[in-house]
Motif scaffolding. Sequence first.
Motif, PDB file in Angstrom:
ATOM      1  N   SER A   1      13.722   0.443  -8.805  1.00 32.52           N
ATOM      2  CA  SER A   1      13.545   1.125 -10.080  1.00 32.52           C
ATOM      3  C   SER A   1      13.685  -0.359 -11.009  1.00 32.52           C
ATOM      4  O   SER A   1      14.514  -0.827 -10.988  1.00 32.52           O
ATOM      5  N   GLY A   2      12.620  -0.579 -11.951  1.00 31.86           N
ATOM      6  CA  GLY A   2      12.746  -1.556 -12.896  1.00 31.86           C
ATOM      7  C   GLY A   2      11.830  -2.691 -12.532  1.00 31.86           C
ATOM      8  O   GLY A   2      11.584  -3.635 -13.173  1.00 31.86           O
ATOM      9  N   THR A   3      11.609  -2.673 -11.145  1.00 31.36           N
ATOM     10  CA  THR A   3      11.066  -4.090 -10.867  1.00 31.36           C
ATOM     11  C   THR A   3       9.737  -3.528  -9.775  1.00 31.36           C
ATOM     12  O   THR A   3       9.293  -2.397  -9.829  1.00 31.36           O
ATOM     13  N   VAL A   4       9.053  -4.481  -9.488  1.00 32.48           N
ATOM     14  CA  VAL A   4       7.768  -4.234  -8.644  1.00 32.48           C
ATOM     15  C   VAL A   4       8.027  -4.421  -6.839  1.00 32.48           C
ATOM     16  O   VAL A   4       8.156  -5.726  -6.650  1.00 32.48           O
ATOM     17  N   PRO A   5       7.977  -3.480  -6.032  1.00 32.03           N
ATOM     18  CA  PRO A   5       8.178  -3.822  -4.503  1.00 32.03           C
ATOM     19  C   PRO A   5       6.879  -4.332  -4.037  1.00 32.03           C
ATOM     20  O   PRO A   5       5.947  -3.515  -4.223  1.00 32.03           O
ATOM     21  N   ILE A   6       6.849  -5.252  -3.140  1.00 34.26           N
ATOM     22  CA  ILE A   6       5.794  -5.630  -2.665  1.00 34.26           C
ATOM     23  C   ILE A   6       5.949  -5.803  -1.081  1.00 34.26           C
ATOM     24  O   ILE A   6       6.961  -6.184  -0.624  1.00 34.26           O
ATOM     25  N   TYR A   7       4.813  -5.128  -0.241  1.00 33.78           N
ATOM     26  CA  TYR A   7       4.987  -4.965   1.261  1.00 33.78           C
ATOM     27  C   TYR A   7       3.948  -5.997   1.616  1.00 33.78           C
ATOM     28  O   TYR A   7       2.743  -6.224   1.313  1.00 33.78           O
ATOM     29  N   GLY A   8       4.780  -6.660   2.796  1.00 29.81           N
ATOM     30  CA  GLY A   8       4.079  -7.972   3.323  1.00 29.81           C
ATOM     31  C   GLY A   8       4.281  -7.662   4.936  1.00 29.81           C
ATOM     32  O   GLY A   8       5.508  -7.255   5.146  1.00 29.81           O
ATOM     33  N   VAL A   9       3.464  -8.046   5.936  1.00 29.69           N
ATOM     34  CA  VAL A   9       3.659  -8.311   7.260  1.00 29.69           C
ATOM     35  C   VAL A   9       3.697  -9.628   7.643  1.00 29.69           C
ATOM     36  O   VAL A   9       2.969 -10.466   7.401  1.00 29.69           O
ATOM     37  N   LEU A  10       4.704  -9.980   8.384  1.00 27.80           N
ATOM     38  CA  LEU A  10       5.069 -11.331   8.992  1.00 27.80           C
ATOM     39  C   LEU A  10       3.858 -11.924   9.764  1.00 27.80           C
ATOM     40  O   LEU A  10       3.261 -11.242  10.368  1.00 27.80           O
ATOM     41  N   ALA A  11       3.609 -13.272   9.350  1.00 26.45           N
ATOM     42  CA  ALA A  11       2.324 -13.913  10.281  1.00 26.45           C
ATOM     43  C   ALA A  11       2.512 -13.992  11.785  1.00 26.45           C
ATOM     44  O   ALA A  11       1.403 -13.679  12.418  1.00 26.45           O
ATOM     45  N   ASN A  12       3.898 -13.849  12.235  1.00 27.32           N
ATOM     46  CA  ASN A  12       3.777 -13.713  13.811  1.00 27.32           C
ATOM     47  C   ASN A  12       4.438 -12.247  14.219  1.00 27.32           C
ATOM     48  O   ASN A  12       5.012 -12.275  15.042  1.00 27.32           O
ATOM     49  N   CYS A  13       3.921 -11.409  13.479  1.00 22.87           N
ATOM     50  CA  CYS A  13       4.466 -10.217  13.680  1.00 22.87           C
ATOM     51  C   CYS A  13       3.626  -9.613  15.223  1.00 22.87           C
ATOM     52  O   CYS A  13       2.485  -9.736  15.107  1.00 22.87           O
ATOM     53  N   SER A  14       4.347  -9.091  15.889  1.00 20.23           N
ATOM     54  CA  SER A  14       3.915  -8.643  17.342  1.00 20.23           C
ATOM     55  C   SER A  14       3.760  -7.219  17.380  1.00 20.23           C
ATOM     56  O   SER A  14       3.273  -6.641  18.359  1.00 20.23           O
ATOM     57  N   ARG A  15       3.972  -6.476  16.352  1.00 18.02           N
ATOM     58  CA  ARG A  15       3.889  -5.033  16.104  1.00 18.02           C
ATOM     59  C   ARG A  15       3.211  -4.583  14.939  1.00 18.02           C
ATOM     60  O   ARG A  15       3.602  -3.828  14.220  1.00 18.02           O
ATOM     61  N   PRO A  16       2.163  -5.249  14.564  1.00 22.19           N
ATOM     62  CA  PRO A  16       1.274  -4.989  13.445  1.00 22.19           C
ATOM     63  C   PRO A  16       0.841  -3.370  13.326  1.00 22.19           C
ATOM     64  O   PRO A  16       1.044  -2.761  12.197  1.00 22.19           O
ATOM     65  N   ALA A  17       0.763  -2.641  14.300  1.00 16.88           N
ATOM     66  CA  ALA A  17       0.553  -1.468  14.270  1.00 16.88           C
ATOM     67  C   ALA A  17       1.718  -0.464  13.736  1.00 16.88           C
ATOM     68  O   ALA A  17       1.510   0.493  13.089  1.00 16.88           O
ATOM     69  N   MET A  18       2.819  -0.956  14.125  1.00 15.49           N
ATOM     70  CA  MET A  18       4.053  -0.319  13.713  1.00 15.49           C
ATOM     71  C   MET A  18       4.161  -0.640  12.098  1.00 15.49           C
ATOM     72  O   MET A  18       4.617   0.358  11.363  1.00 15.49           O
ATOM     73  N   ALA A  19       3.781  -1.751  11.837  1.00 13.48           N
ATOM     74  CA  ALA A  19       4.141  -2.202  10.554  1.00 13.48           C
ATOM     75  C   ALA A  19       3.040  -1.235   9.555  1.00 13.48           C
ATOM     76  O   ALA A  19       3.462  -1.069   8.461  1.00 13.48           O
ATOM     77  N   ASN A  20       1.753  -0.843  10.083  1.00 14.57           N
ATOM     78  CA  ASN A  20       0.865  -0.227   9.442  1.00 14.57           C
ATOM     79  C   ASN A  20       1.424   1.304   9.317  1.00 14.57           C
ATOM     80  O   ASN A  20       1.368   2.003   8.156  1.00 14.57           O
ATOM     81  N   GLU A  21       2.113   1.743  10.328  1.00 16.12           N
ATOM     82  CA  GLU A  21       2.570   3.079  10.509  1.00 16.12           C
ATOM     83  C   GLU A  21       3.787   3.283   9.247  1.00 16.12           C
ATOM     84  O   GLU A  21       3.990   4.169   8.686  1.00 16.12           O
ATOM     85  N   PHE A  22       4.593   2.047   9.165  1.00 14.36           N
ATOM     86  CA  PHE A  22       5.506   1.976   8.164  1.00 14.36           C
ATOM     87  C   PHE A  22       4.976   2.185   6.800  1.00 14.36           C
ATOM     88  O   PHE A  22       5.606   3.069   6.030  1.00 14.36           O
ATOM     89  N   LEU A  23       4.173   1.548   6.724  1.00 19.64           N
ATOM     90  CA  LEU A  23       3.270   1.611   5.110  1.00 19.64           C
ATOM     91  C   LEU A  23       3.021   3.329   4.869  1.00 19.64           C
ATOM     92  O   LEU A  23       3.291   3.497   3.831  1.00 19.64           O
ATOM     93  N   GLU A  24       2.294   3.649   6.052  1.00 18.80           N
ATOM     94  CA  GLU A  24       1.852   4.997   5.738  1.00 18.80           C
ATOM     95  C   GLU A  24       3.197   5.920   5.549  1.00 18.80           C
ATOM     96  O   GLU A  24       3.033   6.914   4.958  1.00 18.80           O
ATOM     97  N   PHE A  25       4.098   5.582   6.230  1.00 25.67           N
ATOM     98  CA  PHE A  25       5.359   6.674   5.994  1.00 25.67           C
ATOM     99  C   PHE A  25       6.041   6.233   4.670  1.00 25.67           C
ATOM    100  O   PHE A  25       6.408   7.443   4.158  1.00 25.67           O
TER     101      PHE A  25
END
Length: 321
Positions: free
Chosen positions: A292-316
């Motif tokens: 609250s009061g600031t801006v949250p930004i979501y990013g996925v690490l360059a060496n992420c080995s589970r990008p599908a899970m990272a996408n699911e978390f964004l949807e969540f």
Amino acid sequence: MHDLEVMMAVSDDIRKQHEKVRKKGFKAGVKYFWDYYKIPTAVVLFVVILVVSLVRDMLNSKPYGFYCTMFNVQSSLESGNIGERMEEEFTEYSSLDETKYTCYIDTTAMLNVTGYDEITVATRQKIAAITATAELDSLIADPTVFEMYSMAGYFMDLADVIGQDGLEKYKDQIYYVDQAAIDKAQEDVYDVAAEESEGRYEWYDDDAAADSQDGANGDDAEPAGEDNTDGTENSDGQGPIKSMQQLMEGGQIVLTARDEFELPDPSLMEKPVPVGIVITDAQYLEETGAYSGTVPIYGVLANCSRPAMANEFLEFLYKDN
């Protein structure tokens, strides 16, 4: 002979004491034991409990199936820790097999935006370590922290995570970074490091040593603050690399209010790359008030080995709770 007699006398005395206690009954035996052996017993019990706990944790530990760090979370739910609740709910929501893997959402990461304190040092060391081992999948941060890590090349191109359809879906919320600027900064870092490395051995060169001595005597000395021919210093004695280092060290980081935040304009970039999504309107974050009061930004690490899970978390984060 004298030492042996002393030992025998002590042994006899202990035996007599035991006999006296035995004759007085069970209660006296318990009191005697408590008076003389409570500390050693407590130590032994503590060690046993510690060993059992460590063994149990080792046997029950599971590898990460998803790992997200949330920086500078501002509030928690009254019902409990926000991270623990998110772990439970995301595990249930996602395709994560909880019998084999564990979900960890760290909401304790703190970066001091006004200085370089011990907590900030510890946090950055931890992030560097878990990133190097490819354990960290994604992170959520306020603009100042996100900018710091994006300029260090920490994030994956979101096209590889959410695809072109996802980019279109979040098109007004995409955070771009100029890859050309990152590449240039990294080249400058290498150049500065090489120059510093060469400078360590200038004393082997007699001509260089003589020039250095002339400079110390004021002959042909370069005025302080003027541009050097190597381009690493500007009018205030600090070049672009030093400015980047200051940013990474946190001295210039300031928390950005929502009404002050502006998305970087990709049309002004030489090589724009989508690396973040502004998730201010994410249902889950709105409910918890984590940013609250600031801006949250979501990013996925360059060496992420589970990008599908990272996408699911964004949807969540956007699902209706």
